[in-house]
Scaffold this active site. Sequence first.
Site, PDB file in Angstrom:
ATOM      1  CB  CYS A 146      -0.985   0.138   1.183  1.00 21.62           C
ATOM      2  SG  CYS A 146      -1.989  -1.327   1.289  1.00 21.62           S
ATOM      3  CG  HIS A 188      -1.425   3.384   4.585  1.00 23.69           C
ATOM      4  ND1 HIS A 188      -1.268   2.288   3.687  1.00 23.69           N
ATOM      5  CD2 HIS A 188      -1.004   3.351   5.575  1.00 23.69           C
ATOM      6  CE1 HIS A 188      -0.843   1.509   4.352  1.00 23.69           C
ATOM      7  NE2 HIS A 188      -0.466   2.029   5.598  1.00 23.69           N
TER       8      HIS A 188
HETATM    9 CA    CA Z   1      -2.882  -2.114  -0.816  1.00 26.29          CA
END
Ligand code: CA
Length: 464
Positions: A75, A133
């Site tokens: 990610c 994130h």
């Molecule tokens: Ca991901």
Amino acid sequence: MHLPSALRLLSSVLLCAALASAALAKPNIVVIVADDYGYADVGFNGCTDIPTPHIDSLARNGARFSNGYVTHPYCSPSRAGLLSGRYQQRFGHEANPTYLPADTQVGLPVTETLLPKLLSEAGYVTGAVGKWHLGAAPCFHPNARGFTEFYGFLGGGHEYLPAANAPPADAPAWRTEYRAPLLRNAAPQPFDGYMTELISREAAAFVTRHKAEPFFLYVAYNAVHTPLQAPEKYLARLPNIADPRRRTYAAMTVAMDDGVGDVLAALRAGGIEKDTQVWFFSDNGGPATNAAPTCNAPLRGYKGSLYEGGIRVPFVLQWPAAVKPGTVIGTPVTTLDLFATALAVADAKPAPGNTPDGMSLLQLLKGDAPSFDNRALHWRDGGGKANKWAVREGRWKLLRSGTLAQPGPLELFDLDADIGETRNLAAVKSEIAARLQKLHDGWNAQLVEPLFQSPRPAKKKQPR
Ligand code: CA
């Protein structure tokens, strides 16, 4: 001068001015990112059990990149590469940051100037919706990185439905993370719906609100990342999937596909679909099936791996003003190229010291781009000592897939002939392997060691 000829002259001058202005118009840029979405879980890559009509429509009406890559097999580093336009290992962002709202060291280094900042300097309105994130401290907040508007959450994932029970005070960070507040800019918002629908609603509203000015909209779904959670109304649309995990994953995918449809409908209603780039891709490959019921066939490997299943993703661009419907491009491209393309169409400039690593796709979209023929793409995970890296040049890919403790063998694959990476040609094509090894060594020498490791906080301070 006779009046009629004067009028003709005037109208032709006006026409020329209008054409010049149309040619100079900056397209809107919408980037839709799915999370942990399997390579073969979309109709245009052969999926038959999950209907994805809206995502498929992007490929049908635009260009599908059959060798489209992200810069990392999971990610946060993948997103850091996308938004900085640079290999994230150049600035130490090689792991997922732990969700630590008070830690100003664990996030996308502030030395990097991100795409929304550059586009905003070029006259764009900028908005981010969904998963961030890239650091939870205020210095890493989307509003601090160039997004004028933000609606979403700062962690790496989230519960999809309002939680009945808050985590206890001593709960591990990830439990807090997945129930972190939903924010509009810095202000907490009520969490009162299905997360995927909330993200879609905000994305479509942004389009409608800003239809009269050039905009950059980053739509980062946490779908279809775990936890597997979907309302009954989506499950009910998939009566033919027997496996309950796959059915829930499919329902989450259908909800996301509906959301892509909502964004496209808002573009159409605003009369701006033709002059809007809509990109869609996944931030990494589908996870192994014990973690999530995804499918990457015929690719080898999963999320976290540098085999194709970790890094080659569904990747499309719809842009009616410039891209012919049904275009298929087999040349390897990467999200770094999305960044370079966005700068090119916006007439934006990179920040000093932040030299982009990608190449504009404008020539490639016209069908002629020899400069891509010998371009190498690189990956590395775990730092320079981990022996987990890959390089692709043309049809060839060289990789090491081991760990620090157990370095794997050197493997060379011919991806044009062997998309599943089943035949290691390193011994029989040793000259090619040596050439690619040299390309990797040259790139690797330009990188720094990771600034932070997940789940541990940063070891050393970032430059300020
Ligand atoms: Ca991901």
